[in-house]
Design a protein around this motif. Structure first.
Motif, PDB file in Angstrom:
ATOM      1  N   CYS A   1       6.847 -12.268   4.484  1.00  0.00           N
ATOM      2  CA  CYS A   1       7.423 -11.704   3.259  1.00  0.00           C
ATOM      3  C   CYS A   1       6.845 -10.323   2.954  1.00  0.00           C
ATOM      4  O   CYS A   1       7.583  -9.374   2.667  1.00  0.00           O
ATOM      5  CB  CYS A   1       7.174 -12.640   2.078  1.00  0.00           C
ATOM      6  N   ALA A   2       5.515 -10.206   2.967  1.00  0.00           N
ATOM      7  CA  ALA A   2       4.911  -8.897   2.683  1.00  0.00           C
ATOM      8  C   ALA A   2       5.344  -7.868   3.718  1.00  0.00           C
ATOM      9  O   ALA A   2       5.603  -6.707   3.390  1.00  0.00           O
ATOM     10  CB  ALA A   2       3.383  -9.027   2.669  1.00  0.00           C
ATOM     11  N   TRP A  56      -1.336  -3.226   5.536  1.00  0.00           N
ATOM     12  CA  TRP A  56      -1.801  -4.354   4.725  1.00  0.00           C
ATOM     13  C   TRP A  56      -1.081  -5.647   5.114  1.00  0.00           C
ATOM     14  O   TRP A  56      -1.707  -6.706   5.230  1.00  0.00           O
ATOM     15  CB  TRP A  56      -1.602  -4.076   3.241  1.00  0.00           C
ATOM     16  N   ALA A  57       0.235  -5.568   5.300  1.00  0.00           N
ATOM     17  CA  ALA A  57       1.015  -6.767   5.598  1.00  0.00           C
ATOM     18  C   ALA A  57       0.574  -7.388   6.924  1.00  0.00           C
ATOM     19  O   ALA A  57       0.417  -8.608   7.033  1.00  0.00           O
ATOM     20  CB  ALA A  57       2.503  -6.428   5.638  1.00  0.00           C
ATOM     21  N   LEU A 101       1.108  -7.031  -4.124  1.00  0.00           N
ATOM     22  CA  LEU A 101       0.255  -5.898  -3.795  1.00  0.00           C
ATOM     23  C   LEU A 101       1.072  -4.796  -3.109  1.00  0.00           C
ATOM     24  O   LEU A 101       0.908  -3.601  -3.388  1.00  0.00           O
ATOM     25  CB  LEU A 101      -0.893  -6.346  -2.889  1.00  0.00           C
ATOM     26  N   VAL A 102       1.948  -5.211  -2.216  1.00  0.00           N
ATOM     27  CA  VAL A 102       2.820  -4.250  -1.542  1.00  0.00           C
ATOM     28  C   VAL A 102       3.717  -3.545  -2.557  1.00  0.00           C
ATOM     29  O   VAL A 102       3.921  -2.321  -2.509  1.00  0.00           O
ATOM     30  CB  VAL A 102       3.660  -4.977  -0.461  1.00  0.00           C
ATOM     31  N   ASN A 150       1.672  -1.058  -4.696  1.00  0.00           N
ATOM     32  CA  ASN A 150       1.357   0.165  -3.956  1.00  0.00           C
ATOM     33  C   ASN A 150       2.573   1.094  -3.903  1.00  0.00           C
ATOM     34  O   ASN A 150       2.452   2.314  -4.075  1.00  0.00           O
ATOM     35  CB  ASN A 150       0.894  -0.183  -2.543  1.00  0.00           C
ATOM     36  N   ALA A 151       3.749   0.503  -3.685  1.00  0.00           N
ATOM     37  CA  ALA A 151       4.970   1.314  -3.631  1.00  0.00           C
ATOM     38  C   ALA A 151       5.278   1.946  -4.978  1.00  0.00           C
ATOM     39  O   ALA A 151       5.774   3.076  -5.060  1.00  0.00           O
ATOM     40  CB  ALA A 151       6.147   0.452  -3.173  1.00  0.00           C
ATOM     41  N   ALA A 152       4.950   1.213  -6.068  1.00  0.00           N
ATOM     42  CA  ALA A 152       5.260   1.715  -7.413  1.00  0.00           C
ATOM     43  C   ALA A 152       4.459   2.960  -7.760  1.00  0.00           C
ATOM     44  O   ALA A 152       4.808   3.679  -8.699  1.00  0.00           O
ATOM     45  CB  ALA A 152       4.991   0.619  -8.440  1.00  0.00           C
TER      46      ALA A 152
END
Length: 822
Positions: free
Chosen positions: A467-468, A761-762, A793-794, A797-799
């Motif tokens: 998913c991540a 990270w993923a 968390l992903v 980070n994108a936000a």
């Protein structure tokens, strides 16, 4: 009583001077702009639907004052069953009408309330996002024209159904997906609330009866989520297994099914863990990804409808000396049609009576109107500018130029390079690896501790779900989309950001992209022998002559005249204006006959005429010469210079004449340009650039640009681009500035950095939790929670891409998630 209102109560448009029309609401007179808006408002109030004005979020559409002609055309379709919609088993019909003017939920409520009161109408549904109205009706109790009239009475404009079977299929798929997503979302919220109580009970103690109650309710809520929202994963897994090519649905269905069955088993035997919260959470996130993938797929299927909308719905056919309004789709080769000024040609053909000028810019890129006389060919979708003409149809349907453009577009899409594509062998290999690891885990724990075998295997299946990893790109694309939108750029294909980073060549269309698509007056030369006229006086006379024309050149005089200060010279027309297609205009002004047009038209035989000059004359000879040029967009020079400074090569591909393209290229300091380019020739040029190792950004706006936009590594349309061009573009400029191209590249580079961080990270997360799951240290609920936290968390980070600007809240970026299905 007096009324000081200056805007129409119904549509909000200014009320013309001298208009005194009102509707009465709550005992007060409210001003309206025309009889059409008055009739609509009175109908709404008399039908008891006045709440529409209280709850509407936007102003209504300006109503047509004379609906008789439109209604007559619809009445001609009453006996055509092919237009009644899809036939249902009980004899009813399901009709899908594109409805112009739907602005908000109040519009949908108004249409539904009014239409369902009409005879024969069983139900009405309105999709405010797409503008489609879905009507279930009985043809024996009503007529198609009555349904259309019902919409027109409210001020909305219905359109004949276009490709209704395909569109209805997409509508049904969207509705089903939204229902599944809604059920999964509601179920997840409820079960997670119950799960909080169960987890708190594990930590602080809970009564057995309370635990049993919370688990029972969790089971009851999870069951419809599993059977309704989760059904697609089981069906997908079964289809892929039958086809011998297992897909990602296989481990997903295994994890969901086994988690649910094991939870039910443990619950009914009164011992062991339950994972109902993991099941519904898993289904919701996967359903969200599936829904976004569907929306992206539907967007790529809009080209056919966009092409169809280039053509008029109706045509005025001449048969047996009589004129009849028929659907344009009814035309056949050999039919004669009348095309009035301002209308589009409904089919390919040739002019058999009359002469005119045709605007072909949308299809060919030609910036100037083209003169067409008897025997000349005309193209479906182009616009008649000067005079009514009769046309004999030579091609319809799939034989038209527009349809050939559609086939060229499909070819272009098939040759487009793909980015971030996953190798076909990787998915089956990944699934096989996951299943082997899960099986080995189960066997190993059966040997060591059978009580831990199933939870460990389930944890492996949940933890291995990427998913991540699958969110790593889409969430950045979503954040970049939000950021780009704030800047004035609409992102329509997320992976275009990667391609934009690789671009080394920018190819521009000319007409409507680098230029405004309309001429401007570059210079005015006054005859030195006519000293009684200055530039301002000559321009005034020219503006008066051109004032009655809708010709693009006429607009150049209108704009130039408005931009100058008023002087004392005010010419006045003394009679009618005579239009000479392809030549110019003639009219009496202040007792003197004036002409404006080509050198040939004004009798300037001693001058070499060119397309970039317009002459003004009176009976004594020529008065002024107006030099025209294609008006550049205000910041075109700076935008091109910025791209060149960044090390990119800039080229121009245009369907316009060589002289016009060369002039623009010289003004913009562009060395490489090609003129008289057809869509096929543009595709060949793009292919040659790709073979030479170039990565291209194509920037265009017209219908003729659609194939090359579809084939480019990354494509962009400017504000005001044609619908078909926009449907093929990866990015659409919603702001006027071409400098947004450079801004888009800056944001794309930042997005690339965040994507690399997310991927790192993923991969690290999945690589670290899988051994924990195999070892039995990671319980299934912990694996599901870890999956959610890693995904969050992903997303967080994108936000950052949105927060860095200090604008809108990061959470807003999630609204447009283009989540790839894991």
């Amino acid at each position: 009583m007096g009324n000081t209102e200056t805007a129409c109560f119904h549509c909000g448009e200014p009320i013309p001077a001298g208009t005194s029309l009102f509707v009465v609401r709550d005992g007060q007179q409210r001003a309206v702009c025309c009889a059409g808006c008055q009739a609509v408002a009175e109908l709404i109030f008399s039908s008891g639907l006045g709440r529409y004005y209280q709850f509407r979020q936007e102003l209504g559409r300006k109503a047509g004052e004379d609906l008789a002609a439109e209604l007559s055309a619809w009445q001609g379709c009453d006996n055509r069953e092919s237009l009644w919609g899809v036939k249902l088993p009980d004899g009813r019909r399901e009709l899908l009408l594109q409805t112009e003017g739907i602005r908000c939920a109040a519009c949908a409520w108004l249409i539904r309330s009014h239409m369902e009161n009409l005879p024969g109408v069983q139900s009405t549904q309105v999709d405010t996002a797409t503008g489609y109205t879905r009507i279930i009706w009985r043809p024996e109790e009503s007529r198609l024209s009555r349904l259309a009239a019902g919409l027109m009475e409210l001020g909305y404009k219905p359109h004949l159904p276009l490709a209704s079977a395909e569109e209805q299929g997409r509508q049904e798929e969207r509705r089903s997906s939204m229902k599944r997503l809604g059920v999964a979302g509601l179920g997840m919220m409820q079960v997670m609330m119950y799960a909080v109580g169960l987890y708190a009970g594990d930590a602080f103690g809970i009564d057995v009866a309370e635990r049993s109650f919370l688990t029972w309710v969790s089971l009851l809520v999870t069951l419809p989520v599993l059977l309704y929202s989760g059904r697609v994963f089981f069906e997908g897994a079964w289809r892929s297994l039958k086809a011998g090519r297992p897909g990602m649905d296989v481990p997903v269905a295994l994890a969901i099914g086994l988690a649910f069955l094991a939870s039910c088993y443990n619950f009914f035997r009164g011992h062991g863990e339950v994972w109902f919260d993991s099941v519904v959470m898993f289904i919701f996130f996967l359903s969200l990804g599936r829904h976004m993938e569907m929306m992206l797929r539907h967007r790529n299927l809009q080209a056919g409808a966009a092409l169809a909308r280039l053509l008029p719905e109706w045509a005025e056919r001449i048969r047996g000396g009589r004129r009849e309004t028929v659907p344009a789709s009814d035309l056949e080769a050999g039919d004669r049609v009348l095309v009035r000024v301002g209308e589009s040609f409904p089919a390919d053909g040739h002019i058999c009576m009359g002469s005119t000028e045709v605007d072909e810019a949308l299809l060919t890129g030609e910036s100037r109107p083209v003169a067409r006389a008897g025997g000349d060919a005309v193209i479906a979708g182009t616009i008649n500018l000067s005079q009514p003409v009769e046309v004999e149809v030579s091609a319809t349907g799939q034989e038209t130029t527009v349809s050939s453009l559609g086939r060229l577009l499909l070819r272009a899409q098939s040759t487009r390079p793909s980015t971030h594509s996953m190798p076909a062998w990787l998915v089956p290999l990944f699934i096989a690896t996951v299943l082997v690891i899960a099986a080995v885990t189960w066997v190993g724990w059966q040997i060591m501790d059978p009580s831990r075998a199933f939870p460990a295997m389930l944890a492996v299946l949940v933890a291995s779900c990427p998913c991540a990893l699958s969110l790593a790109l889409p969430v950045v694309h979503a954040a970049a989309s939000r950021r780009l939108l704030d800047e004035g750029i609409l992102l329509t294909r997320g992976d275009a950001l990667h391609a934009l980073n690789e671009v080394d060549t920018v190819v521009f269309d000319k007409t409507g992209t680098l230029t405004r698509g309309a001429p401007e007056i570059a210079a005015i030369e006054v005859n030195p022998k006519r000293r009684e006229f200055g530039e301002a006086a000559a321009l005034r006379i020219a503006a008066v002559l051109e004032g009655v024309s809708a010709h693009p050149i006429a607009r150049a005089f209108h704009d130039a005249d408005r931009s100058r200060s008023a002087d004392a010279f005010w010419p006045r027309l003394d009679g009618p204006v005579t239009v000479r297609p392809g030549l110019g205009l003639q009219a009496p002004i202040d007792g003197r006959e004036w002409r404006i047009g080509t050198a040939q038209f004004v009798g300037k035989t001693d001058s070499v005429d060119d397309d970039d000059a317009i002459w003004l004359m009176d009976p004594r000879g020529w008065v002024a010469r107006f030099a025209l040029q294609d008006a550049l967009r205000p910041d075109a020079t700076e935008a091109v210079q910025s791209l060149q400074d960044a090390g990119m090569e800039v080229q121009i591909l245009s369907g316009d004449s060589h002289a016009a393209v060369a002039a623009v290229a010289e003004r913009l300091h562009v060395d490489t340009f090609r003129a008289r380019q057809t869509p096929a020739m543009k595709l060949d040029t793009l292919a040659a650039l790709r073979q030479s190792g170039r990565s291209t950004l194509m920037v265009g706006d017209g219908v003729n640009d659609a194939p090359v936009l579809a084939a480019a590594d990354v494509s962009m349309t400017v504000k005001g681009g044609a619908e078909l061009a926009n449907s093929m573009a990866d990015l659409i400029l919603t702001g006027e500035s071409l400098g947004l191209i450079t801004r888009a590249r800056v944001i794309a580079r930042r997005a690339g950095q965040l994507i690399r961080q997310n991927l790192a990270w993923a991969v690290l997360y999945n690589a670290s939790v899988l051994p924990l799951a195999v070892s039995g240290m990671l319980k299934p609920w912990m694996a599901a929670l870890g999956m959610s936290l890693s995904s969050l968390l992903v997303v967080a980070n994108a936000a950052r891409l949105v927060r860095e600007r200090g604008g809108r809240q990061p959470a807003e970026a999630l609204v447009t998630l283009e989540v790839e299905r894991p």
